[in-house]
Design a protein around this motif. Structure first.
Motif, PDB file in Angstrom:
ATOM      1  N   GLY A 396      19.569 -25.707  30.390  1.00  0.00           N
ATOM      2  CA  GLY A 396      19.292 -27.108  30.067  1.00  0.00           C
ATOM      3  C   GLY A 396      20.243 -27.667  29.022  1.00  0.00           C
ATOM      4  N   ARG A 397      20.773 -26.771  28.184  1.00  0.00           N
ATOM      5  CA  ARG A 397      21.698 -27.255  27.145  1.00  0.00           C
ATOM      6  C   ARG A 397      22.950 -27.863  27.760  1.00  0.00           C
ATOM      7  NH1 ARG A 397      22.985 -21.828  27.859  1.00  0.00           N
ATOM      8  NH2 ARG A 397      25.064 -21.088  27.258  1.00  0.00           N
ATOM      9  N   GLY A 398      23.228 -27.477  28.999  1.00  0.00           N
ATOM     10  CA  GLY A 398      24.448 -27.966  29.647  1.00  0.00           C
ATOM     11  C   GLY A 398      24.453 -29.467  29.867  1.00  0.00           C
ATOM     12  N   SER A 399      23.268 -30.081  29.872  1.00  0.00           N
ATOM     13  CA  SER A 399      23.238 -31.515  30.136  1.00  0.00           C
ATOM     14  C   SER A 399      23.433 -32.340  28.877  1.00  0.00           C
ATOM     15  CB  SER A 399      21.923 -31.894  30.820  1.00  0.00           C
ATOM     16  OG  SER A 399      20.858 -31.543  29.989  1.00  0.00           O
ATOM     17  N   SER A 400      23.487 -31.695  27.722  1.00  0.00           N
ATOM     18  CA  SER A 400      23.603 -32.475  26.486  1.00  0.00           C
ATOM     19  C   SER A 400      24.750 -32.008  25.605  1.00  0.00           C
ATOM     20  CB  SER A 400      22.296 -32.377  25.700  1.00  0.00           C
ATOM     21  OG  SER A 400      22.059 -31.028  25.358  1.00  0.00           O
ATOM     22  N   GLU A 401      25.610 -31.156  26.175  1.00  0.00           N
ATOM     23  CA  GLU A 401      26.756 -30.677  25.395  1.00  0.00           C
ATOM     24  C   GLU A 401      28.050 -31.055  26.118  1.00  0.00           C
ATOM     25  OE1 GLU A 401      26.318 -26.464  24.919  1.00  0.00           O
ATOM     26  OE2 GLU A 401      24.550 -26.644  23.622  1.00  0.00           O
ATOM     27  N   LEU A 402      29.128 -31.055  25.347  1.00  0.00           N
ATOM     28  CA  LEU A 402      30.445 -31.332  25.908  1.00  0.00           C
ATOM     29  C   LEU A 402      30.829 -30.269  26.926  1.00  0.00           C
ATOM     30  CD1 LEU A 402      33.021 -33.153  25.542  1.00  0.00           C
ATOM     31  CD2 LEU A 402      33.852 -31.362  23.986  1.00  0.00           C
ATOM     32  N   GLY A 403      31.470 -30.693  27.994  1.00  0.00           N
ATOM     33  CA  GLY A 403      31.990 -29.708  28.941  1.00  0.00           C
ATOM     34  C   GLY A 403      31.690 -30.086  30.372  1.00  0.00           C
ATOM     35  N   MET A 404      32.679 -29.826  31.232  1.00  0.00           N
ATOM     36  CA  MET A 404      32.566 -30.203  32.638  1.00  0.00           C
ATOM     37  C   MET A 404      33.222 -29.161  33.510  1.00  0.00           C
ATOM     38  SD  MET A 404      32.760 -34.070  33.505  1.00  0.00           S
ATOM     39  CE  MET A 404      34.044 -33.712  34.642  1.00  0.00           C
ATOM     40  N   GLY A 405      32.840 -29.178  34.754  1.00  0.00           N
ATOM     41  CA  GLY A 405      33.566 -28.413  35.750  1.00  0.00           C
ATOM     42  C   GLY A 405      33.337 -26.914  35.654  1.00  0.00           C
ATOM     43  N   ALA A 406      34.344 -26.166  36.098  1.00  0.00           N
ATOM     44  CA  ALA A 406      34.227 -24.711  36.146  1.00  0.00           C
ATOM     45  C   ALA A 406      33.915 -24.135  34.771  1.00  0.00           C
ATOM     46  CB  ALA A 406      35.530 -24.115  36.690  1.00  0.00           C
TER      47      ALA A 406
ATOM     48  N   SER B  52      29.179 -35.477  41.102  1.00  0.00           N
ATOM     49  CA  SER B  52      28.400 -34.307  40.666  1.00  0.00           C
ATOM     50  C   SER B  52      29.144 -33.012  40.981  1.00  0.00           C
ATOM     51  CB  SER B  52      26.988 -34.320  41.264  1.00  0.00           C
ATOM     52  OG  SER B  52      27.050 -34.296  42.660  1.00  0.00           O
ATOM     53  N   GLU B  53      29.934 -33.028  42.045  1.00  0.00           N
ATOM     54  CA  GLU B  53      30.747 -31.836  42.352  1.00  0.00           C
ATOM     55  C   GLU B  53      31.835 -31.623  41.288  1.00  0.00           C
ATOM     56  OE1 GLU B  53      30.050 -29.610  44.685  1.00  0.00           O
ATOM     57  OE2 GLU B  53      31.879 -28.390  44.700  1.00  0.00           O
ATOM     58  N   SER B 150      30.275 -47.289  30.842  1.00  0.00           N
ATOM     59  CA  SER B 150      29.938 -46.202  31.767  1.00  0.00           C
ATOM     60  C   SER B 150      29.330 -44.984  31.076  1.00  0.00           C
ATOM     61  CB  SER B 150      31.194 -45.751  32.514  1.00  0.00           C
ATOM     62  OG  SER B 150      31.851 -46.870  33.081  1.00  0.00           O
ATOM     63  N   LYS B 151      29.356 -44.993  29.751  1.00  0.00           N
ATOM     64  CA  LYS B 151      28.949 -43.803  29.000  1.00  0.00           C
ATOM     65  C   LYS B 151      27.476 -43.440  29.239  1.00  0.00           C
ATOM     66  CE  LYS B 151      29.299 -43.874  24.439  1.00  0.00           C
ATOM     67  NZ  LYS B 151      29.898 -44.125  23.102  1.00  0.00           N
ATOM     68  N   ALA B 152      26.601 -44.416  29.152  1.00  0.00           N
ATOM     69  CA  ALA B 152      25.158 -44.156  29.311  1.00  0.00           C
ATOM     70  C   ALA B 152      24.869 -43.649  30.721  1.00  0.00           C
ATOM     71  CB  ALA B 152      24.359 -45.421  29.033  1.00  0.00           C
ATOM     72  N   PHE B 153      25.545 -44.245  31.690  1.00  0.00           N
ATOM     73  CA  PHE B 153      25.405 -43.789  33.073  1.00  0.00           C
ATOM     74  C   PHE B 153      25.818 -42.323  33.187  1.00  0.00           C
ATOM     75  CE2 PHE B 153      28.140 -42.738  36.691  1.00  0.00           C
ATOM     76  CZ  PHE B 153      27.192 -42.683  37.701  1.00  0.00           C
ATOM     77  N   PHE B 154      26.926 -41.990  32.535  1.00  0.00           N
ATOM     78  CA  PHE B 154      27.418 -40.614  32.652  1.00  0.00           C
ATOM     79  C   PHE B 154      26.428 -39.612  32.063  1.00  0.00           C
ATOM     80  CE2 PHE B 154      29.681 -36.828  31.361  1.00  0.00           C
ATOM     81  CZ  PHE B 154      30.305 -36.499  32.555  1.00  0.00           C
ATOM     82  N   ARG B 155      25.815 -39.972  30.939  1.00  0.00           N
ATOM     83  CA  ARG B 155      24.803 -39.075  30.345  1.00  0.00           C
ATOM     84  C   ARG B 155      23.690 -38.787  31.347  1.00  0.00           C
ATOM     85  NH1 ARG B 155      24.617 -38.344  24.802  1.00  0.00           N
ATOM     86  NH2 ARG B 155      26.098 -39.596  23.608  1.00  0.00           N
ATOM     87  N   ARG B 156      23.213 -39.835  31.983  1.00  0.00           N
ATOM     88  CA  ARG B 156      22.160 -39.689  32.998  1.00  0.00           C
ATOM     89  C   ARG B 156      22.626 -38.814  34.166  1.00  0.00           C
ATOM     90  NH1 ARG B 156      17.779 -43.948  32.722  1.00  0.00           N
ATOM     91  NH2 ARG B 156      16.960 -43.011  30.839  1.00  0.00           N
ATOM     92  N   LEU B 157      23.826 -39.120  34.617  1.00  0.00           N
ATOM     93  CA  LEU B 157      24.370 -38.382  35.762  1.00  0.00           C
ATOM     94  C   LEU B 157      24.484 -36.895  35.436  1.00  0.00           C
ATOM     95  CD1 LEU B 157      25.722 -38.301  38.568  1.00  0.00           C
ATOM     96  CD2 LEU B 157      27.913 -38.673  37.396  1.00  0.00           C
ATOM     97  N   LYS B 158      24.893 -36.618  34.210  1.00  0.00           N
ATOM     98  CA  LYS B 158      25.072 -35.211  33.840  1.00  0.00           C
ATOM     99  C   LYS B 158      23.716 -34.496  33.820  1.00  0.00           C
ATOM    100  CE  LYS B 158      27.806 -32.315  30.790  1.00  0.00           C
ATOM    101  NZ  LYS B 158      28.646 -32.257  29.598  1.00  0.00           N
ATOM    102  N   ILE B 159      22.712 -35.159  33.270  1.00  0.00           N
ATOM    103  CA  ILE B 159      21.372 -34.564  33.264  1.00  0.00           C
ATOM    104  C   ILE B 159      20.890 -34.338  34.696  1.00  0.00           C
ATOM    105  CG2 ILE B 159      18.935 -35.069  32.785  1.00  0.00           C
ATOM    106  CD1 ILE B 159      19.923 -36.457  30.180  1.00  0.00           C
TER     107      ILE B 159
END
Lengths: 568, 198
Positions: A396-406, B52-53, B150-159
């Motif tokens: 779950g921490r992955g959704s609130s920390e910096l970092g993307m992709g692989a 998301s990919e 776009s920042k707020a949208f991105f936070r949501r998308l990441k979650i």
């Protein structure tokens, strides 16, 4: 009852109202002692093992475990407020939309609605009460004296624990009494570290595993826990105590039990000539017919508020304000525990350590305040304990920390740091103003007046909460934790939230200020017993169910002996 | 883990005030289905699937697309977001497109793989990197309207992406491991297990 013709039914030796933790025990004890017993349950039938969500994985649940806004708003608004309900457990909860009550002040009433009651959804924590808990009201004057002491109930704790199976670790504490324990579940690496830090920094304090009504060793044909982690969905193997897994099969094995689900008890029938209860009136859940059942003794085990609602609705010329209410205290002194206060932090290191399996037990820091000597406080009386646990932070921490992709994916393959959290439960003092009563006009679909609930926390609870929060921070600091956050969510909690509601038909020595005597027997009606949470004189801070079980078994023994002597 | 514990644990992990839809994004969603879209248009669905990919790509295990995170997002928006929240999310999606147009002269979906990643990575850094760790240039770049919008949208998308992926069968069993039944041991070397529990 308008338009209802009363059907008179058969006679039993005993009637038990409610099939949850207490009622299951009453049914077992009375039937084993040879009494033909009718067990009434207002909810639906529920067979052991018929637990539809038990083995489902998160992706197999239509909403991945989540209640939808629509059901929260329209079906389960109260149950949801407690946080104790999910997509996977909702079928064990009452539909609030169908069974209303009135909150004069905010009160969360969590109810089961099936055979087994809340024994299918309870937390399963079973710490015993201690001598100081039974002595406290007499000592500090807040509330009336308990008519019993620890030694009166101790053998009954033993008796109950041996039958249900309790795992735990002896604490050898001066303040806390150990139970008859099966081998304890292990603390994890983070918790072992935290325990050592507490013990080193605070003499007299410790942290152990919470005593739980879950088997770690096979008992009476029930296998040990298999650590699936889905307890609140029902236990297919019966490894935790529920009515279904433990007391009901024992009662059924005697051949003396009649179980009747869908039976909403309207009132107790009282005979003014003999001063005795002679049976109960039931409204059938579906047909809405009123049926009378008769018996020599009546046990109310319908939950604290459920039993009191029945008594309040049992009116007669002799008892116009509710049966067995000559004291005027029926409905008063409602208690719960107060919680949602504590803290958490990140423990240093141990990143090479992990765990396997889903342990269904939190950790337990037994009460360490107001237990004598230098532990006594001058800002509040009584005390609190902590439940808690350490775990490594997950994906779950992955959704609130910096970092993307692989890179993000790779990072989340390894668990995050250890996070320790401790959450307090505190004692709530009895207060006459915290009470329930019946509505004078509005009724539910079975014609039973709606229950009003009016309760609030008091000054002692609020003073205690400051210490509950600060002590959590202090222990986390002693453990070298970082990112410590302590909280007191008093604005988000109300009585009932802890689902430990107690009182409203309290035990006492004097018929003038209590409803029940030291045997859970109504002062006014000798063959009427109340052995659920309604009977509690004070609340202590421990989870109460094991005490209800012990009091129930003790009361059943007394009732049957009294019947034999012709006293009831 | 019971729900209350789950909520607590996740609240702690996320470390922010958890709103209804955010919580839903973590704990819930619908089973992937091949049924018709309920809230997203097919072009919105396509863009979200690509985005998301980028957040959870296929590596030696499948990524967000195989885990049907797009269908999960559609189900989430439908069941757990009210009209206002849906609109905010979809406006945010549109604003990424507008910003891509500004940067590269074409909509997000027409950008090449590297450009798409660069756009989302900028949003990730704008949303999650501490201000004091940013260079003056980066801070200036993040102050552009395209990023701000776009920042707020991105936070949501990441979650939504992270929760949708790791609660899916693919994410829970192929990328991570399901903590098994049958035994409990509280103190085990991590190397014996080698992968976080889902």
């Amino acid at each position: 009852m308008k338009g209802f013709s009363i059907i008179k039914k058969e006679t039993y030796d005993a009637i038990v109202v409610g099939s949850g933790v207490s009622g299951g025990w009453a049914a077992k004890e009375l039937t084993e002692k040879g009494l033909k017993t009718l067990l009434l349950e207002r909810g639906r039938a529920q067979e052991h093992g018929d637990y539809p969500t038990q083995s489902k994985r998160v992706w197999e649940l239509p909403n991945r475990g989540r209640m939808t806004p629509d059901e929260i708003e329209n079906v389960y608004p109260v149950q949801y407020r407690s946080g104790a309900i999910s997509e996977a457990t909702k079928h064990f909860h009452v539909k609030d939309s169908e069974q209303p009550y009135v909150e004069d002040k905010p009160f969360i009433w969590v109810r089961g609605d099936q055979v087994g009651g809340r024994s299918l959804i309870w937390g399963r924590g079973v710490p015993r009460w201690s001598p100081m808990d039974f002595e406290a009201p007499a000592k500090d004057g807040m509330g009336i004296d308990w008519p019993i002491r620890y030694d009166d109930i101790a053998p009954w704790y033993d008796y109950v624990e041996r039958f249900i199976g309790v795992n735990g670790e002896p604490m050898k504490s001066r303040a806390i009494k150990d139970g008859v324990f099966q081998k304890p579940m292990e603390l994890n690496a983070g918790e072992k570290y935290f325990r050592k830090c507490i013990e080193d920094s605070f003499p007299g304090r410790t942290m152990t595993i919470f005593p739980m009504a879950i088997l770690t060793e096979a008992l009476n044909g029930r296998p040990a826990c298999h650590y699936c982690g889905n307890c609140p969905r029902g236990c297919l193997t019966g490894s935790y105590f529920s009515t279904q897994s433990t007391t009901l099969p024992a009662a059924q094995a005697t051949g003396n039990l009649t179980l009747r689900p869908d039976s909403v008890v309207h009132s107790v029938i009282f005979d003014e000539q003999t001063d005795r209860a002679v049976g109960v009136r039931v409204i059938d859940h579906h047909s809405k017919e009123m049926i009378e059942f008769y018996s020599k003794v009546v046990f109310l085990c319908a939950s604290a508020l459920g039993s009191t609602q029945i008594l309040l609705n049992s009116k007669s010329p002799r008892f116009p304000d509710g049966l067995a209410n000559s004291s005027g205290t029926l409905g008063h002194y409602l208690m719960d525990h107060h919680f949602r206060v504590g803290g958490s932090g990140i423990l240093p290191g141990m990143e090479d350590k992990y765990y396997i399996g889903n342990r269904p037990a939190p950790t337990y820091i037994p009460r360490f305040r107001n237990v004598g000597g230098d532990t006594d406080r001058d800002d509040y009386i009584r005390g609190f304990h902590y439940g808690g646990g350490a775990s490594r932070i997950g994906w779950g921490r992955g959704s609130s920390e910096l970092g993307m992709g692989a890179e993000l994916k790779e990072k989340l393959r390894t668990p995050g740091p250890w996070r320790m959290s401790i959450n307090a439960f505190g004692e709530m003092l009895p207060n006459y103003d915290n009470h329930v009563y019946l509505d004078s006009e509005k009724t539910d679909q079975w014609g039973i007046p709606l229950l009003h609930v009016s309760a609030a926390f008091g000054e002692n609870e609020l003073a205690m909460r400051k210490d509950m929060k600060d002590s959590a921070g202090e222990m986390l600091e002693a453990a070298g934790a970082t990112d410590i956050s302590t909280y007191d969510a008093i604005s988000r909690t109300v009585p009932g939230d802890a689902i430990h509601e107690m009182g409203t038909a309290r035990m006492g020595r004097d018929p003038k200020d209590s409803v029940l005597n030291g045997w859970n027997q109504a002062h006014d009606v000798p063959n009427l017993f109340v052995t659920d949470g309604a009977c509690m004189t004070s609340s202590a801070c421990q989870n109460p169910s094991i005490t209800y079980m012990a009091l129930t078994a003790r009361a059943c023994d007394y009732a049957v002996e009294s019947m034999k002597r012709g006293e009831l | 883990m019971d729900r209350r514990a789950a909520v607590k644990r996740i609240s702690a992990v996320v470390g922010v005030a958890i709103t209804g839809p955010t919580m839903a994004g973590i704990l819930s969603g619908c089973q992937p289905t091949d049924g018709p879209l309920k809230t997203l248009s097919s072009s919105q669905f396509n863009v979200l699937e690509v985005m998301s990919e980028h957040i959870i790509p296929e590596t030696d295990t499948p990524g967000a697309k195989t885990a049907q995170v797009g269908a999960y997002i559609d189900a989430m928006l439908t069941t757990f977001y009210d009209a206002e929240e849906q609109k905010a999310f979809l406006d945010g999606l549109a604003s990424v497109d507008a910003w891509a147009e500004e940067q590269y002269g074409k909509g997000f979906i027409k950008c090449d793989h590297g450009q798409q990643f660069a756009l989302l990575n900028t949003l990730d850094r704008a949303a999650f990197l501490d201000e004091e760790e940013k260079s003056d240039n980066e801070r200036a770049a993040h102050a552009q309207a395209g990023v701000e919008n776009s920042k707020a949208f991105f936070r949501r998308l990441k979650i939504l992406t992270v929760s949708g992926f790791y609660t899916s069968e693919v994410g829970a069993t192929q990328e991570l491991s399901v903590n098994p039944s049958g035994q409990y041991r509280g103190d085990v070397p991590f190397e014996e297990i080698g992968r976080a529990w889902s």
